[in-house]
Write an enzyme that holds these catalytic residues in place. Sequence first.
Site, PDB file in Angstrom:
ATOM      1  N   ASP A  11       0.834  -1.204   0.000  1.00 32.09           N
ATOM      2  CA  ASP A  11       0.000   0.000   0.000  1.00 32.09           C
ATOM      3  C   ASP A  11       0.871   1.258   0.000  1.00 32.09           C
ATOM      4  O   ASP A  11       2.071   1.207   0.307  1.00 32.09           O
ATOM      5  CB  ASP A  11      -0.893  -0.047   1.249  1.00 32.09           C
ATOM      6  CG  ASP A  11      -2.157   0.781   1.117  1.00 32.09           C
ATOM      7  OD1 ASP A  11      -2.283   1.537   0.140  1.00 32.09           O
ATOM      8  OD2 ASP A  11      -3.015   0.669   2.011  1.00 32.09           O
TER       9      ASP A  11
ATOM     10  N   ASP B 231     -10.631   2.154  -3.315  1.00 30.98           N
ATOM     11  CA  ASP B 231     -11.192   1.940  -1.976  1.00 30.98           C
ATOM     12  C   ASP B 231     -12.705   2.018  -2.014  1.00 30.98           C
ATOM     13  O   ASP B 231     -13.365   1.657  -1.037  1.00 30.98           O
ATOM     14  CB  ASP B 231     -10.661   3.001  -1.002  1.00 30.98           C
ATOM     15  CG  ASP B 231      -9.328   2.597  -0.397  1.00 30.98           C
ATOM     16  OD1 ASP B 231      -8.966   1.414  -0.522  1.00 30.98           O
ATOM     17  OD2 ASP B 231      -8.661   3.458   0.193  1.00 30.98           O
TER      18      ASP B 231
HETATM   19  C1  DGJ Z   1      -5.770   2.024   1.924  1.00 28.81           C
HETATM   20  C2  DGJ Z   1      -6.144   0.789   1.155  1.00 28.81           C
HETATM   21  O1  DGJ Z   1      -6.611   1.128  -0.102  1.00 28.81           O
HETATM   22  C3  DGJ Z   1      -7.156  -0.001   1.956  1.00 28.81           C
HETATM   23  O2  DGJ Z   1      -7.582  -1.108   1.229  1.00 28.81           O
HETATM   24  C4  DGJ Z   1      -6.558  -0.401   3.258  1.00 28.81           C
HETATM   25  O3  DGJ Z   1      -5.501  -1.283   3.036  1.00 28.81           O
HETATM   26  C5  DGJ Z   1      -6.085   0.833   4.011  1.00 28.81           C
HETATM   27  N1  DGJ Z   1      -5.230   1.649   3.204  1.00 28.81           N
HETATM   28  C6  DGJ Z   1      -5.378   0.439   5.274  1.00 28.81           C
HETATM   29  O4  DGJ Z   1      -4.837   1.520   5.910  1.00 28.81           O
END
Ligand code: DGJ
Length: 719
Positions: free
Chosen positions: A465, A535
Amino acid sequence: MHVLNGNRSSYIIDAAAGGFPVCCHWGGPIASPSNNLADLHLRDRSFFVHSGAGTDRIQPELLPLECSWPGEGDFRQSMVDIRQGGEPLCGFRVSSVRSEAFSAPAQLPGFLRKGDEQNLVIALTDDHTGLVLELRYAMIAEHDAIVRSLVIRNETDRSVSVERAFSARVQLPPGVQDILHLPGAWARERNIERRRPGTGTFSFGSLRGASSHSFSPSAALLADGTGERSGECYGFSLVYSGNFLFSAETDQDGGMNILMGLNPEGFSWNLAPGEVFETPELVMIHADDGLGGLSRRFHRFTRERILPGRWAERARPILLNNWEATYFDFDEEKLGRIIDSASELGIELFVLDDGWFGERNNDTTSLGDWFVNRNKLPGGIEAVARKAHEAGMQFGLWFEPEMVSEESELFRQHPDWCLHIPGRERPEGRNQLVLDLCRGEVRDALFASISEILDTGLIDYVKWDMNRSAAPLYSPAYSDEPMGNCAYRYAAGLYGLFGRFTAAYPDILFEGCSGGGGRFDAGVLAYMPQYWTSDNTDAYDRIAIQEGTSIFYPPVSMGSHVSAVPNHQTGRLSSPAFRFAVAAAGNLGYELDPLSLGVEERLEISWQIAFYRKHRKLIQGGDFYRLEPSGVGEHAWITVARDGSEFMLFWFHPEGAVNRAPSRLRLFGIDSASSYLEEAEGKLYGGDELIHHGLIHNWGDAGGLSLIRYFHAEGERLR
Ligand code: DGJ
């Protein structure tokens, strides 16, 4: 003339125009090009500046240049700007043309070479200083793809400063008028925008240190009238994840001049004598069969030439990620119950997301401390991983390697390891700072700490991430160089780490992520064969996000998960069938708490998983077509097996439409001479009937409906 031939296209370059390299043709195939192709460019017009004299007299601004620089009479935006002691270098002429193979840039990702490329290197030398520009071309005929890059060799005896170095410049033929690109934002990535820019310059790019949610490093240029199924178009996709710029300048004659590559804003690179500077590779594809044809070429090219070879054809596991199930609130016991429950549903990979390390109970702390939080997980990662394995699933883990929280052991030990300007405030985003990946010792430490966990041999998947934009793009470690080198050094450092991890752990499946799909680009895909698309897991919104993403990137690269209702981002309700139909068009996963499901929902999810597994090869490996249903606001896609023997239909009716006629969906991409059996209802259709008449469906008034239907060819009509 130098000719690069694709199966259905040709790219023809001439270097005879006074030593300026020009593109005579990029478009449909020309078997035996003649010198007539250059006629268009041999004019002499008033009020244009010329260089050379007599027969060498050239007005550069009238040429469809393959490379350009300021100072000799081309007043369009330049591809390169290189200075020596402040003086611009401006006397480049073609000094050699060679058909020699070349490797990917040393510090950046490149497409997979298979030895079947047609290679061309055009060297331009500055008559005063001897500095060399190499324009590199590789044509991959089966994809009609040309990969271009620029290499600068300082063969002079003094340093130069590179202020601009795009990967390529090309002038598109008349008739190309529209630009299609994929602007977005967090939770609404890559929405399709098609516009007619008119005279002047239209550009977009990123200065965030990452390609970003805002703009994708990809664009298509379309001839007037080009649609999904027909018409000519040109696509560009940069194999790079850092600051980039796309620029289309429509000049006074209507010529559209494209530049794409490193963003010159804030860029400056000091190149000492003997040094070489390499730009990212730019994939350029021509299609004569519409935007759909362009997308399918990009999809195949990406699968066969960008994704890491060992993963390209491997089935991707159906995962369950605990993020929306628990956020930071979990412990070993709770995870154990989730794992058991997920395994009963048929989930193949359990992913433990953010919150397992340091003292991370919210997003204010612990990034950089890649050791387990024993309060939450007393048995360590090992216990959770073993639990998943015992339950018959693989185990995956979340990291955000590029970041550090001020509230962390790593920051306390190394407060200078982040990008910052000494003595000034360090701007935070999501309470975190960006580690200085320009520095070798930072990369080494990251590799060492993360490897300790990967070395347990218990990790099958990593979600990588990245949750903030980089500012300032400044590394104190390189304070003796111009600040403009940081963005490139950061990207190169990042790729260095990607390369180290993927080489050391070839069996781990890496999935890219950046606050959802903030760095979804060919650069990351060269190491990580899949990416968390957004997301935003709301199936309604995901239709546009996945459809936009599909313009350049294949469905197998898109992580797409079924989540709970009400949706956590939008609060919207939608049926399990609708959520599944959208998610199943990509790389299927679940982003919900299986413990909260009722009996019926569990049965439905078990059915979904079994259905997806049965057809995974088709969905993940087939050719993707965006269709045009007749109903207002509807969307439809099919994935067709390469031999036309089967296809999967995804058809969505997101909004209610009261009192409408039944919708009609005309298919294409399937075999007109085959008969297809639709399995669920046992109906037989002629391929020609589906193509020319279409499939008819009566949705009724309600919205939020979907069809996911499997068809396979029956009988002897199959070709
Ligand atoms: C952003 C990601 O896109 C989410 O899926 C998740 O992993 C969060 N970060 C966790 O902080």
